[in-house]
Design an enzyme around this catalytic site. Sequence first.
Site, PDB file in Angstrom:
ATOM      1  N   TYR A   1      45.490  30.083  36.124  1.00 25.87           N
ATOM      2  CA  TYR A   1      44.719  30.753  37.178  1.00 25.87           C
ATOM      3  C   TYR A   1      43.645  29.823  37.755  1.00 25.87           C
ATOM      4  O   TYR A   1      43.551  29.648  38.978  1.00 25.87           O
ATOM      5  CB  TYR A   1      44.077  32.041  36.643  1.00 25.87           C
ATOM      6  CG  TYR A   1      43.156  32.669  37.667  1.00 25.87           C
ATOM      7  CD1 TYR A   1      43.682  33.277  38.811  1.00 25.87           C
ATOM      8  CD2 TYR A   1      41.772  32.621  37.522  1.00 25.87           C
ATOM      9  CE1 TYR A   1      42.846  33.818  39.776  1.00 25.87           C
ATOM     10  CE2 TYR A   1      40.936  33.161  38.482  1.00 25.87           C
ATOM     11  CZ  TYR A   1      41.477  33.763  39.613  1.00 25.87           C
ATOM     12  OH  TYR A   1      40.647  34.289  40.575  1.00 25.87           O
TER      13      TYR A   1
ATOM     14  N   SER B   1      37.651  30.812  43.950  1.00 30.29           N
ATOM     15  CA  SER B   1      36.902  31.443  42.860  1.00 30.29           C
ATOM     16  C   SER B   1      35.888  30.427  42.343  1.00 30.29           C
ATOM     17  O   SER B   1      36.066  29.219  42.538  1.00 30.29           O
ATOM     18  CB  SER B   1      37.868  31.811  41.729  1.00 30.29           C
ATOM     19  OG  SER B   1      37.179  32.178  40.550  1.00 30.29           O
TER      20      SER B   1
HETATM   21  N1  LIG Z   1      37.531  39.982  41.115  1.00 28.59           N
HETATM   22  C1  LIG Z   1      37.070  38.839  40.717  1.00 28.59           C
HETATM   23  O1  LIG Z   1      36.264  38.762  39.783  1.00 28.59           O
HETATM   24  C2  LIG Z   1      37.484  37.580  41.452  1.00 28.59           C
HETATM   25  C3  LIG Z   1      36.719  36.433  41.244  1.00 28.59           C
HETATM   26  C4  LIG Z   1      37.070  35.273  41.910  1.00 28.59           C
HETATM   27  C5  LIG Z   1      38.156  35.256  42.766  1.00 28.59           C
HETATM   28  N2  LIG Z   1      38.901  36.383  42.945  1.00 28.59           N
HETATM   29  C6  LIG Z   1      40.057  36.285  43.876  1.00 28.59           C
HETATM   30  O2  LIG Z   1      39.949  37.303  44.831  1.00 28.59           O
HETATM   31  C7  LIG Z   1      41.241  37.595  45.351  1.00 28.59           C
HETATM   32  C8  LIG Z   1      41.402  39.107  45.406  1.00 28.59           C
HETATM   33  O3  LIG Z   1      41.376  39.608  44.081  1.00 28.59           O
HETATM   34  P1  LIG Z   1      40.630  40.958  43.701  1.00 28.59           P
HETATM   35  O4  LIG Z   1      39.545  40.617  42.775  1.00 28.59           O
HETATM   36  O5  LIG Z   1      40.332  41.751  44.907  1.00 28.59           O
HETATM   37  O6  LIG Z   1      41.784  41.638  42.822  1.00 28.59           O
HETATM   38  P2  LIG Z   1      42.610  42.987  43.040  1.00 28.59           P
HETATM   39  O7  LIG Z   1      41.695  44.129  43.227  1.00 28.59           O
HETATM   40  O8  LIG Z   1      43.585  43.013  41.912  1.00 28.59           O
HETATM   41  O9  LIG Z   1      43.396  42.730  44.407  1.00 28.59           O
HETATM   42  C9  LIG Z   1      44.430  41.788  44.503  1.00 28.59           C
HETATM   43  C10 LIG Z   1      45.191  41.984  45.808  1.00 28.59           C
HETATM   44  O10 LIG Z   1      46.246  41.006  45.859  1.00 28.59           O
HETATM   45  C11 LIG Z   1      47.470  41.668  46.137  1.00 28.59           C
HETATM   46  N3  LIG Z   1      48.596  41.008  45.500  1.00 28.59           N
HETATM   47  C12 LIG Z   1      48.721  40.653  44.179  1.00 28.59           C
HETATM   48  N4  LIG Z   1      49.948  40.149  43.962  1.00 28.59           N
HETATM   49  C13 LIG Z   1      50.602  40.182  45.170  1.00 28.59           C
HETATM   50  C14 LIG Z   1      51.908  39.825  45.587  1.00 28.59           C
HETATM   51  N5  LIG Z   1      52.829  39.354  44.726  1.00 28.59           N
HETATM   52  N6  LIG Z   1      52.238  39.978  46.896  1.00 28.59           N
HETATM   53  C15 LIG Z   1      51.351  40.482  47.762  1.00 28.59           C
HETATM   54  N7  LIG Z   1      50.108  40.861  47.425  1.00 28.59           N
HETATM   55  C16 LIG Z   1      49.749  40.717  46.144  1.00 28.59           C
HETATM   56  C17 LIG Z   1      47.268  43.084  45.556  1.00 28.59           C
HETATM   57  O11 LIG Z   1      48.094  44.003  46.258  1.00 28.59           O
HETATM   58  P3  LIG Z   1      49.407  44.732  45.696  1.00 28.59           P
HETATM   59  O12 LIG Z   1      49.250  44.863  44.205  1.00 28.59           O
HETATM   60  O13 LIG Z   1      49.430  46.033  46.437  1.00 28.59           O
HETATM   61  O14 LIG Z   1      50.517  43.822  46.095  1.00 28.59           O
HETATM   62  C18 LIG Z   1      45.817  43.343  45.887  1.00 28.59           C
HETATM   63  O15 LIG Z   1      45.696  43.837  47.189  1.00 28.59           O
HETATM   64  C19 LIG Z   1      42.242  36.885  44.452  1.00 28.59           C
HETATM   65  O16 LIG Z   1      42.733  35.742  45.103  1.00 28.59           O
HETATM   66  C20 LIG Z   1      41.416  36.500  43.236  1.00 28.59           C
HETATM   67  O17 LIG Z   1      41.907  35.333  42.632  1.00 28.59           O
HETATM   68  C21 LIG Z   1      38.589  37.530  42.298  1.00 28.59           C
END
Ligand SMILES: NC(=O)c1ccc[n+]([C@@H]2O[C@H](COP(=O)([O-])OP(=O)(O)OC[C@H]3O[C@@H](n4cnc5c(N)ncnc54)[C@H](OP(=O)(O)O)[C@@H]3O)[C@@H](O)[C@H]2O)c1
Length: 275
Positions: free
Chosen positions: A163, A150
């Site tokens: 985080y 991130s």
């Molecule tokens: N969105 C942003 O602004 C942003 C910015 C920077 C970095 N990121 C990073 O991007 C990555 C993806 O996040 P996102 O933004 O796409 O969020 P998201 O839409 O909430 O997706 C998160 C994914 O992680 C899975 N997950 C969460 N806890 C889990 C667990 N205990 N076991 C297995 N799978 C799990 C969820 O699946 P289930 O709930 O089905 O398990 C979901 O598929 C993360 O690493 C996050 O830190 C996001």
Amino acid sequence: MPGSAVLRKAFEGKWALVTGASAGIGEALAIELAAAGANLILTARRAERLETLARRLGSEHKIQTQVIPADLADPGAPQELFDATEGRGTAVDVLINNAGFGYYGEFVAGDQSWQRTMVDVNCAAVVDLTRLFLPRMTERKRGYIMIVASTAAYQPVAYMATYAATKAFDRMLAEALAEETARFGIRVSALCPGPTESEFGEVAGVRVGESRKFQSAAAVARIGLQGMVKGKTWVIPYGSGRAQVFMQRFVPRRMVTGAAERMFRPDSVKEALKK
Ligand SMILES: NC(=O)c1ccc[n+]([C@@H]2O[C@H](COP(=O)([O-])OP(=O)(O)OC[C@H]3O[C@@H](n4cnc5c(N)ncnc54)[C@H](OP(=O)(O)O)[C@@H]3O)[C@@H](O)[C@H]2O)c1
């Protein structure tokens, strides 16, 4: 070569394991990989969503798919994923460590187990999966590993303290492994998105970067994969994020951490400070 041709050349016919493929950036990465002709192993906790995505991508792109529901907070999950794939003869040439979540609020107010689970999913599972799959890649002298970090990885972030620390860990791990594994022809890359359209804010309890424009998960995925294929060891997929990270190098650290604290300060803290 156009971007889509670059991705097809790199991924066509390869097996890619995508964690957190049930939503957001992980789903978008799976869609991009499928469009490039990769076969997919999709994992997350929500099995139905994975099945629906696998069926759709399998028929649209004529690729093979495997769905393995798993909770990456469970320390046994990485080994189970390995056993169900490499353990059964499927060569996983692309490992996408994307699953993760955040938490917004004062460190002392947050649920203790929630903070700890964040470390388990965002860091421990990434180490275990990478340690399990990397040796086979080095034997085959090919492979790609993406670790989704991130822009929060570039400075401490008050009220998202754990985080941001997990994401700094992810970024450091990826950049170090990129150096270690280059001699085997393996590319490791930290994808460092800024505010991106996904379910992240809902899960974390905040619409991260409320006043800023959100980038689409599709754009983040495409730019991240293209950067990894080109050998970039870290990718910030949007211009103002890259500029911000560059400028931070010339500013005293306390100015950066103080600005982050003010930006994320919750109303409860604002009220407490008025008294
Ligand atoms: N969105 C942003 O602004 C942003 C910015 C920077 C970095 N990121 C990073 O991007 C990555 C993806 O996040 P996102 O933004 O796409 O969020 P998201 O839409 O909430 O997706 C998160 C994914 O992680 C899975 N997950 C969460 N806890 C889990 C667990 N205990 N076991 C297995 N799978 C799990 C969820 O699946 P289930 O709930 O089905 O398990 C979901 O598929 C993360 O690493 C996050 O830190 C996001």
